[in-house]
Scaffold this active site. Structure first.
Site, PDB file in Angstrom:
ATOM      1  CD  GLU A 145      59.270  57.249  19.181  1.00  0.00           C
ATOM      2  OE1 GLU A 145      59.687  56.406  18.336  1.00  0.00           O
ATOM      3  OE2 GLU A 145      58.386  56.993  20.004  1.00  0.00           O
ATOM      4  CD  GLU A 165      62.854  51.200  24.908  1.00  0.00           C
ATOM      5  OE1 GLU A 165      61.888  51.374  25.668  1.00  0.00           O
ATOM      6  OE2 GLU A 165      62.801  51.423  23.689  1.00  0.00           O
ATOM      7  CE  LYS A 179      59.916  49.167  22.053  1.00  0.00           C
ATOM      8  NZ  LYS A 179      60.362  50.432  21.472  1.00  0.00           N
ATOM      9  CD  GLU A 217      60.672  47.894  17.878  1.00  0.00           C
ATOM     10  OE1 GLU A 217      60.213  48.482  18.863  1.00  0.00           O
ATOM     11  OE2 GLU A 217      60.704  48.409  16.745  1.00  0.00           O
TER      12      GLU A 217
END
Length: 385
Positions: free
Chosen positions: A188, A244, A247, A253
């Site tokens: 990542e 996302e 999340k 995040e």
């Protein structure tokens, strides 16, 4: 990826390992280009819950199961965060944490070396920079620096960006344990395109700049490598395809995506690295300096009423007099509405617990604001940055 919660059982049972591969790899292998099976995700980041010592045995089991099913071209590994290192600066001082170095990392490196696999690592210059923005130049973190360099006093290797420093710290840590040649794979990397008010540098301009530059860097032929490994090819995944939006955790995040949840682009990017210039200008960054001032935590628009009631109960039960002012007859009781009481409770909780890791999230029911929600005699507690 083998889910974290299955690692302990798989490490003890070849049958379970075989079944997992039979169910999750074998049916798709002919149609899908599966090249890597990763066992768990950042297992060594959090305190050990009994999984650490099962990690390498589980990796061996999965490799064995792949062979049993006549699958030979799939590498097995596990992604690690940078905090597997005890020291990363200067890069030549890269050292694995003493609690995992001998019992877990060394046998893992032995396995990766024997099976010609990779050390998978999650590399985020964003977090390293955001934690130390006073001392690390932003352009150096974004691959944009023209005149900022760092020379390692031990190796005399010169670095032009933070990414290379982080990668080489891992290289030297592996070398210290006797494995100088295991290849690196970036499981990542990325940069957040948005975040909370208290999160510096999370914006579309920086995210596009970082991801475009890292793609260009990693797709250049012949390969750049890093100062400690010039010319080495580093296979990589950009994190993430989508923002996302459900999340938990801090705002960043939910904002690492190249696309919004509806599929539209957050910014232009070409993952082949071939586009020299992009046509649409990027919005100018507004949060590259830390936010100075007060921030409140209030109920998010459209928050579920039942869930808000539970969240108020949670916030009010945690601290000392957190919700005293919204009790009947006190200064913030009126207006007597669920949203008003939730906003006060969230702000009061966050003001009390932010320094201990408390967040303004409450499962998506809360959001940060810089507009003071105080009213009349009722003063909302705030966080001052």
């Amino acid at each position: 990826m083998v889910p974290n919660e299955l690692i302990a059982n798989i490490s003890k049972s070849q049958y379970l390992s075989d079944q997992w591969v039979k169910t999750n790899v074998v049916p798709f292998y002919t149609e899908v280009k599966i090249r890597y099976v990763l066992v768990g995700n950042e297992i060594l980041t959090n305190p050990d819950t009994g999984t650490w010592y099962n990690l390498v045995p589980a990796m061996r089991r999965i490799k064995s199961s792949l062979k049993t099913h006549k699958i030979h071209k799939v590498k097995v590994g596990t992604p690690s965060a940078m905090n597997v290192l005890e020291s990363s600066f200067p890069p030549s001082n890269g050292t694995f944490r003493s609690d995992i170095s001998a019992p877990i990392i060394k046998p893992m490196l032995q396995f990766l070396n024997r099976t010609k696999s990779f050390f998978f690592v999650d590399v985020y210059p964003y977090f390293a920079w955001a934690d130390n923005a006073k001392d690390i130049n932003l352009d150096y973190a974004l691959f944009e620096s023209k005149n900022v360099t760092y020379t390692d006093p031990v190796t005399s290797l010169t670095y032009t960006n933070l990414f290379d420093q982080m990668m080489d710290a891992i290289v030297f840590a592996m070398k210290r344990l006797g494995y100088p040649d295991i290849r690196l794979f970036i499981a990542e990397t990325g940069w957040p395109n948005n975040g909370d008010f208290d999160q510096i540098g999370a914006n579309i301009y920086n995210a596009a700049t970082y991801n475009r530059n890292v793609v260009k860097r990693l797709t250049t032929k012949p390969a750049f490598g890093t100062p400690a490994r010039p010319g080495s090819v580093i296979p990589s995944f950009i994190f993430a395809l989508y923002n996302e939006n459900q999340k938990p955790g801090p705002g960043t995040e939910r904002h690492f995506g190249l696309l919004y949840p509806n599929g539209s682009k957050v910014y232009e990017i070409d993952l082949s690295g071939n586009t020299p210039e992009y046509t649409k200008p990027l919005p100018a960054p507004t949060n590259n300096e830390p936010y100075k001032g007060k921030i409140w935590c209030v109920a998010a628009e459209g928050a579920n009423k039942t869930a808000l009631g539970d969240a108020i109960s949670y916030a009010c039960s945690q601290g000392n007099k957190t919700c005293e002012q919204i009790q009947p007859g006190n200064k913030c009781f009126k207006p007597n509405s669920l949203v008003w009481h939730a906003s006060y409770a969230f702000s009061s909780y966050w003001a009390q617990f932010k320094k201990m890791g408390g967040s303004c999230y409450f499962n998506g029911l809360a959001t940060q604001t810089v507009s003071d929600p105080s009213f009349g005699h009722c003063k909302f507690p705030s966080v001052t940055l």
